[in-house]
Design a protein around this motif. Structure first.
Motif, PDB file in Angstrom:
ATOM      1  N   ARG A 153       0.830  -1.207   0.000  1.00  0.00           N
ATOM      2  CA  ARG A 153       0.000   0.000   0.000  1.00  0.00           C
ATOM      3  C   ARG A 153       0.865   1.257   0.000  1.00  0.00           C
ATOM      4  NH1 ARG A 153      -5.285  -0.093   0.853  1.00  0.00           N
ATOM      5  NH2 ARG A 153      -6.252  -2.100   1.242  1.00  0.00           N
ATOM      6  N   HIS A 154       2.057   1.149   0.554  1.00  0.00           N
ATOM      7  CA  HIS A 154       2.968   2.291   0.628  1.00  0.00           C
ATOM      8  C   HIS A 154       4.308   1.929  -0.010  1.00  0.00           C
ATOM      9  CE1 HIS A 154      -0.036   3.190   3.716  1.00  0.00           C
ATOM     10  NE2 HIS A 154       0.216   4.451   3.412  1.00  0.00           N
ATOM     11  N   GLU A 183       1.746   6.708  -0.386  1.00  0.00           N
ATOM     12  CA  GLU A 183       0.756   5.694  -0.729  1.00  0.00           C
ATOM     13  C   GLU A 183       0.814   5.396  -2.234  1.00  0.00           C
ATOM     14  OE1 GLU A 183      -4.000   4.730  -0.388  1.00  0.00           O
ATOM     15  OE2 GLU A 183      -3.206   6.556   0.521  1.00  0.00           O
ATOM     16  N   ARG A 243      -4.354   2.952  -5.823  1.00  0.00           N
ATOM     17  CA  ARG A 243      -5.065   1.678  -5.952  1.00  0.00           C
ATOM     18  C   ARG A 243      -5.008   1.153  -7.393  1.00  0.00           C
ATOM     19  NH1 ARG A 243     -11.483   0.706  -5.085  1.00  0.00           N
ATOM     20  NH2 ARG A 243     -11.415  -1.545  -5.309  1.00  0.00           N
ATOM     21  N   ARG A 265      -1.748  -0.549  -7.973  1.00  0.00           N
ATOM     22  CA  ARG A 265      -1.674  -1.825  -7.256  1.00  0.00           C
ATOM     23  C   ARG A 265      -2.471  -2.906  -7.976  1.00  0.00           C
ATOM     24  NH1 ARG A 265      -3.041   1.346  -2.487  1.00  0.00           N
ATOM     25  NH2 ARG A 265      -4.990   0.171  -2.466  1.00  0.00           N
TER      26      ARG A 265
END
Length: 88
Positions: A37-38, A45, A48, A51
């Motif tokens: 997340r980081h 961050e 999303r 990711r």
């Protein structure tokens, strides 16, 4: 047409082998597993969308760009069969 001691198609086999090695190396460097997340470098961050698009991502875009710039070029192997390349 073969030249010297090489058989027909030997040059193409060397090219194919070099490309296959490069693909294997590139695939081995792809991130795997669960995305962080980081960012590991700066702690920001990781969005999303990034990711989800790249599973296993560990760096934010800015830090990944910096990492890519630092990475040195890979020269691979000298697969040429000529006598000159072997003597260098």
């Amino acid at each position: 047409m073969a030249g010297g001691w090489s058989r027909d198609g030997a040059v193409q086999e060397q090219i194919d082998s070099t490309v296959e090695d490069a693909l294997k190396r590139a695939r081995s460097e792809l991130p795997r597993g669960e995305s962080r997340r980081h960012c590991e470098e700066c702690g920001d961050e990781i969005p999303r969308a990034r990711r989800e698009a790249l599973p296993g991502v560990r760096l934010c875009i800015v830090c990944q760009n910096e990492c890519d710039k630092r990475r040195t070029a890979f020269s691979g192997y000298n697969r040429r069969g000529s006598k000159d390349s072997q003597l260098r």
